[in-house]
Design an enzyme around this catalytic site. Structure first.
Site, PDB file in Angstrom:
ATOM      1  N   LYS A 217      -3.499  13.857  -7.401  1.00 29.64           N
ATOM      2  CA  LYS A 217      -3.651  13.047  -8.616  1.00 29.64           C
ATOM      3  C   LYS A 217      -4.774  13.587  -9.498  1.00 29.64           C
ATOM      4  CE  LYS A 217      -1.726   9.077  -6.231  1.00 29.64           C
ATOM      5  NZ  LYS A 217      -1.971   7.902  -5.383  1.00 29.64           N
TER       6      LYS A 217
ATOM      7  N   GLN B 211      -6.535   3.940  -3.456  1.00 28.78           N
ATOM      8  CA  GLN B 211      -5.591   4.607  -2.580  1.00 28.78           C
ATOM      9  C   GLN B 211      -5.338   3.778  -1.315  1.00 28.78           C
ATOM     10  OE1 GLN B 211      -3.907   7.532  -3.341  1.00 28.78           O
ATOM     11  NE2 GLN B 211      -2.728   7.006  -1.516  1.00 28.78           N
TER      12      GLN B 211
ATOM     13  N   ASP C 220      -1.186   1.581 -11.100  1.00 22.05           N
ATOM     14  CA  ASP C 220      -0.333   1.657  -9.915  1.00 22.05           C
ATOM     15  C   ASP C 220       0.785   0.620  -9.972  1.00 22.05           C
ATOM     16  OD1 ASP C 220      -0.543   3.685  -8.076  1.00 22.05           O
ATOM     17  OD2 ASP C 220      -2.241   2.819  -6.998  1.00 22.05           O
TER      18      ASP C 220
END
Length: 291
Positions: A52, A96, A119
């Site tokens: 990312k 994460q 997200d």
């Protein structure tokens, strides 16, 4: 059989974003800024976050990586999120997953500012998606929709079978495919571990989305000729012959299923790169919406 090449499609999306970011910079506008929080040093999480950060570099985004110890308290993690929530320079925040067991993922996700929830996991984002309102869509389902769009795969009127009912992939995928959109307008059957006659249901599918995390679960005898196969699974399977000691397997037995399919995603190189491309698009949107 044709390959739905996620690497190629993701690169096209990142190239478009790079041009848009350069144009914003030339106009003196804000550059998109993605902040990632990594708790502990889980190997797979390290790999995902590194990918990312690299994608941010490729597209001209700013990125910040906040590393926290695995034994950090839930309170301290929530404090770190609140700092990013109130930082006007940060457009997108991702934490994460998975997190250590002593930390509530639900509480963490709910603490992220919905306006920075790139997200797409916040309950507000999910609710808007269900309503068909503009919002951040979870990166993997969004990436799959972008992949179908890039390759102009016909979905209208098709029967889609989604195997797996997770909040991250299966459920949002079923909602997006059934939505009044293109891609979309499918009749969707959502299957899971308690579904009876799964093989028979899959044999009726024009599109199969396999997202259950069991290597090579979908076999050739579960797939009708000409079906579109989207393999979301990625599992490390031991392989002593390889330097790494493992190989990556999807939820679909690629070698035997691919000859029967019209389109199929490989593993790796299919859905994975599209997930990151979708995250970049969400971050750009977050920046553009505010500025």
């Amino acid at each position: 059989m044709q390959i739905l090449d996620g690497k190629k499609a993701a690169q096209a999306i990142k190239d478009e974003l790079k041009i848009s970011v350069a144009q914003r910079a030339n106009e003196g506008k804000k550059i998109p800024h993605l902040a990632a929080i990594l708790v502990g040093n889980n190997g797979a999480s390290e790999t995902y976050v590194a990918a990312k950060v690299k994608a941010c570099e490729e597209t001209g985004f700013k990125s910040t990586l906040v590393r926290l110890e695995a034994d950090i308290s839930e309170y301290k993690l929530l404090e770190a999120i609140e700092e990013l929530n109130t930082d006007p320079d940060v457009d997108g925040i991702l934490v994460q997953l998975p997190l250590p067991k002593h930390i509530s993922e639900k509480k963490v996700i709910s603490t992220i500012d919905p306006g920075k929830d790139v997200d797409g996991f916040h309950p507000m984002s999910v609710g808007k998606m269900v309503e068909g309102l503009p919002t951040f869509i979870a990166a993997t389902p969004y990436g799959i929709m972008l992949l179908l769009e890039q390759y102009k795969v016909e979905t209208k009127g098709k029967h889609a079978v989604v195997i797996g009912r997770s909040n991250i992939v299966g459920r949002p995928m079923s909602i997006l495919l059934s939505g009044n959109s293109n891609p979309g307008n499918c009749t969707v059957t959502l299957c899971h571990s308690h579904t009876a006659n799964l093989k028979e249901i899959c044999l009726q599918a024009d599109i199969i989305v396999a997202a259950l995390g069991i290597p090579e679960f979908v076999k050739a005898d579960m797939v009708k000729d000409g079906a579109v196969i989207i393999d979301v699974g990625i599992t490390r399977v031991s392989d002593p012959s390889r330097k790494s000691g493992f190989k990556l397997k999807g939820d679909v037995a690629f070698e035997e299923v691919s000859p029967k399919s019209s389109w199929i995603t490989p593993v790796p190189g299919g859905v994975g790169p599209m997930t990151i491309a979708a995250l970049m698009k969400n971050t750009y949107l977050a920046c553009e919406t505010k500025n």
